[in-house]
Design an enzyme around this catalytic site. Structure first.
Site, PDB file in Angstrom:
ATOM      1  CB  SER A 112      -0.958  -0.046   1.186  1.00 46.83           C
ATOM      2  OG  SER A 112      -1.840   1.014   1.111  1.00 46.83           O
ATOM      3  CG  HIS A 113       0.236   3.732   3.317  1.00 46.56           C
ATOM      4  ND1 HIS A 113      -0.617   2.666   3.473  1.00 46.56           N
ATOM      5  CD2 HIS A 113       0.739   3.993   4.527  1.00 46.56           C
ATOM      6  CE1 HIS A 113      -0.633   2.302   4.740  1.00 46.56           C
ATOM      7  NE2 HIS A 113       0.177   3.091   5.407  1.00 46.56           N
ATOM      8  CE  LYS A 125      -5.565  -6.056  -0.494  1.00 47.13           C
ATOM      9  NZ  LYS A 125      -6.397  -4.855  -0.405  1.00 47.13           N
ATOM     10  CG  ASP A 276      -2.652   4.047  -1.620  1.00 53.15           C
ATOM     11  OD1 ASP A 276      -3.373   4.011  -2.642  1.00 53.15           O
ATOM     12  OD2 ASP A 276      -2.686   3.172  -0.734  1.00 53.15           O
ATOM     13  CG  ASP A 278      -2.828  -0.497  -2.621  1.00 52.70           C
ATOM     14  OD1 ASP A 278      -2.657   0.616  -2.095  1.00 52.70           O
ATOM     15  OD2 ASP A 278      -3.549  -1.379  -2.110  1.00 52.70           O
ATOM     16  CG  ASP A 280      -6.166   0.929  -1.343  1.00 55.02           C
ATOM     17  OD1 ASP A 280      -5.253   1.763  -1.191  1.00 55.02           O
ATOM     18  OD2 ASP A 280      -6.236  -0.153  -0.718  1.00 55.02           O
ATOM     19  NE  ARG A 281      -3.931   4.068   2.862  1.00 54.00           N
ATOM     20  CZ  ARG A 281      -3.456   4.240   4.077  1.00 54.00           C
ATOM     21  NH1 ARG A 281      -2.995   5.411   4.452  1.00 54.00           N
ATOM     22  NH2 ARG A 281      -3.431   3.240   4.935  1.00 54.00           N
ATOM     23  CE  LYS A 375      -7.703   2.123   1.799  1.00 51.89           C
ATOM     24  NZ  LYS A 375      -7.368   0.874   2.493  1.00 51.89           N
TER      25      LYS A 375
HETATM   26  C1  G16 Z   1      -5.273  -0.458   5.291  1.00 51.92           C
HETATM   27  C2  G16 Z   1      -6.675  -0.935   5.456  1.00 51.92           C
HETATM   28  C3  G16 Z   1      -7.554   0.189   5.913  1.00 51.92           C
HETATM   29  C4  G16 Z   1      -6.987   0.794   7.180  1.00 51.92           C
HETATM   30  C5  G16 Z   1      -5.563   1.237   6.949  1.00 51.92           C
HETATM   31  C6  G16 Z   1      -4.882   1.711   8.206  1.00 51.92           C
HETATM   32  O1  G16 Z   1      -5.211   0.464   4.258  1.00 51.92           O
HETATM   33  O2  G16 Z   1      -7.182  -1.450   4.239  1.00 51.92           O
HETATM   34  O3  G16 Z   1      -8.820  -0.322   6.135  1.00 51.92           O
HETATM   35  O4  G16 Z   1      -7.760   1.890   7.589  1.00 51.92           O
HETATM   36  O5  G16 Z   1      -4.807   0.146   6.476  1.00 51.92           O
HETATM   37  O6  G16 Z   1      -4.796   0.652   9.109  1.00 51.92           O
HETATM   38  P1  G16 Z   1      -3.946   0.778  10.422  1.00 51.92           P
HETATM   39  O7  G16 Z   1      -4.488   1.969  11.151  1.00 51.92           O
HETATM   40  O8  G16 Z   1      -4.153  -0.524  11.131  1.00 51.92           O
HETATM   41  O9  G16 Z   1      -2.510   1.027  10.011  1.00 51.92           O
HETATM   42  P2  G16 Z   1      -4.120   0.348   3.126  1.00 51.92           P
HETATM   43  O10 G16 Z   1      -4.383   1.492   2.207  1.00 51.92           O
HETATM   44  O11 G16 Z   1      -2.808   0.449   3.870  1.00 51.92           O
HETATM   45  O12 G16 Z   1      -4.328  -0.987   2.526  1.00 51.92           O
END
Ligand code: G16
Length: 542
Positions: A112-113, A125, A276, A278, A280-281, A375
């Site tokens: 992700s980010h 995932k 971000d 991938d 989704d953000r 997302k």
């Molecule tokens: C993931 C999850 C999100 C979550 C985020 C932050 O996002 O898919 O639902 O809100 O992590 O999670 P945490 O607060 O546990 O770090 P992404 O964009 O990283 O896949």
């Protein structure tokens, strides 16, 4: 011929908030990725002959692990693998492809980010047949399997050419390299009024999209510049790179500061956005205004009916617990149910499948709808553009109107990154133990009205998720939430979520840090943040 390779378990393969995320060097250990992928396959039933979707955000190791997955999918009996050209598939596009082609599931390779490159992060995932992240029942089973695994299955074949569209046979299985963008772009055309957005842009509306050298580059070039006619250069950093150009592909004030500077500069465009690693953000900016993800969710929900895909109205709104209550006010005004889930997109899947929610969102820059089960960064950008095109107002005017109608939830998240895990856990356990004694306690001008630990009973499948964040509610409606991140790869990250509501007749244009100053002090004090962590300020404020 199928090869059975002996292996021994790794004890650190417990999926976090969103799959397994580790440093690249952890994934480079012998049989590490193989163990996890085989653990996924071992807990799934009846996929013989079915389709598996594979793709990722282009980060370092993406192509290698895709080849591993293809070999193992063939050995384990899948009938077909769909893989994005160049190994690229954004998370929402992968979700859409799983749904569109009725695949059994998919493996999305991303952290992700988190940053990428040989010294940074990688992740895997598993998404189920509805296109969404595997629920906890499956991730728990994957973890349990990974603890006892003793063999994995593979075939001995040459690498598949990921840079040529079309089908190849691999040990009796078909591998089809597909255009990663086309299906997704067509879905967006069905949901949004592209003509109206095209007209807006042709009329001189200026936008800037920062793809952060991550996966959304090809999608944004195709949709924003080619289909919607935005001038070349609208998309910046549009080529996915294995190390994201050395940056964190995290669309926030710190890592997308170039876009912030542009949007708060003298010749700012009308609209700025970023996504971000991938895809989704989302980050949403107007000229001189940052729209918090919680506010964006609320504004999108209030205006979604202006886009063709949502013209019939919404079935409900869902948000993660730490996300601000701004969306609750919209739900209340529109007479819609509001669902509050734990952090993690996987918790929205059942609500979306059951038709109990149409739009979902999280404070962590995630917004999406029932069009996929993830997302979706570009979806949020396009819904904003559709709304801007119909309303003919600026982002700032839309937000001012929103707050004047619903009131404003001042909101910030303070992250303390890279903490010693033991110290962070101690902070949480001490605070947990103190919760029963907190109501009635006063700190500064604030009095604690209630304190608890959030747990979630899924209304669809009855599963219970405990330990989902410590909540302090104050008289007057302010709130602080504490939880440890489930997505980091080194040490622990403490997240402190701060929120205060101001009604429509209150002060709606204060600076957020000033509006939250009391709460920030209360958080330090009640949780003993400096005492436990040695920190006097957060690492990142979003
Ligand atoms: C993931 C999850 C999100 C979550 C985020 C932050 O996002 O898919 O639902 O809100 O992590 O999670 P945490 O607060 O546990 O770090 P992404 O964009 O990283 O896949």
């Amino acid at each position: 011929m199928t090869l059975t390779i002996a292996t021994t378990p790794y004890i650190d393969q417990k999926p976090g908030t969103s799959g397994l995320r580790k440093k690249v060097r952890v994934f480079q250990q012998a049989r590490y990725a193989e163990n996890f992928v085989q653990s996924v396959f071992d807990v799934l039933d009846d996929f013989a002959g079915q389709t598996l979707v594979v793709g990722g955000d282009g980060r370092f190791l993406n192509r290698d692990v895709i080849q591993t997955v293809i070999r193992m999918a063939a050995a384990n009996g899948f009938g077909r693998v769909l893989v994005g050209l160049g190994g690229i598939l954004s998370t929402p596009a992968a979700s859409n492809i799983i749904r569109t082609y009725a695949a059994f599931g998919g493996l999305i390779l991303s952290a992700s980010h988190n940053p990428g490159g040989p010294n940074e992060d990688f992740g895997i995932k598993y998404n189920i047949g509805n296109g969404g992240p595997a629920p906890e029942r499956i991730t728990d089973a994957i973890h349990a399997r990974s603890m006892v695994i003793d063999r994995y299955l593979t075939v001995d074949i040459l690498d598949v050419d990921l840079d040529r569209l079309g089908e190849t046979q691999v040990a009796g299985m078909v591998v089809e390299v597909i255009d990663p963008v086309a299906d997704y772009a067509e879905l967006m055309e069905r949901l949004f009024d592209f003509d109206a957005i095209r007209k807006l842009i042709a009329g001189g509306f200026r936008l800037s999209f920062d793809a952060m050298h991550a996966v959304t580059g090809p999608y944004a070039h195709d949709i924003l510049e080619r289909r919607l006619g935005a001038p070349a250069g609208t998309v910046t950093n549009g080529t996915p790179l294995p190390d994201f150009g050395g940056h964190h592909p995290d669309p926030n004030m710190v890592h997308a500061h170039a876009l912030f500077d542009r949007m708060f500069g003298s010749d700012a465009p009308d609209f700025g956005a970023a996504s971000d690693g991938d895809g989704d953000r989302n980050l949403i900016l107007g000229r001189n205004i940052f729209v918090t993800p919680s506010d964006s969710l609320a504004a999108l929900a209030a205006n979604a009916h202006l886009a063709p895909g949502y013209a019939g109205g919404l079935k409900g709104i869902a948000r993660s617990m730490p996300t601000s209550g701004a969306a609750d006010r919209v739900a209340h005004a529109l007479g819609l149910p509001l669902h509050e889930t734990p952090t993690g997109w996987k918790f929205f899947g059942n609500l979306l499948d059951a038709g109990m929610a149409t739009i979902c969102g999280e404070e962590s820059a995630g917004t999406g709808s029932d069009h996929v089960r993830e997302k979706d960064g570009l979806w949020a950008v396009l819904l904003w553009l559709n709304i801007l095109a119909v309303r003919g107002e600026s982002v700032a005017a839309i937000m001012a109107g929103h707050w004047a109608r619903f009131g404003r939830n001042y909101y910030a998240r303070h992250d303390y990154e890279g903490l010693e895990t033991a110290a962070a856990e101690q902070l949480v356990s001490e605070l947990r133990a103190a919760l029963p004694a907190l109501p009635g306690r006063t700190t500064g001008s604030l009095t604690v009205a209630g304190a608890d630990e959030f747990e979630y009973l899924d209304p669809v499948d009855g599963s219970l998720s405990r330990g989902q964040g410590l909540r302090l509610q104050f008289e007057g409606g302010a709130r602080i939430v504490f939880r440890l991140s489930g997505t980091g790869t080194s040490g622990a990250t403490l997240r402190v979520y701060l929120e205060r509501y101001e009604g429509p007749d209150g002060v709606l244009d204060a600076e957020t840090p000033a509006a939250l100053a009391d709460l920030i002090a209360a958080a330090d004090h009640l949780a003993g943040i400096p005492r436990h962590t040695g920190r006097t300020a957060p690492t990142v404020i979003t």
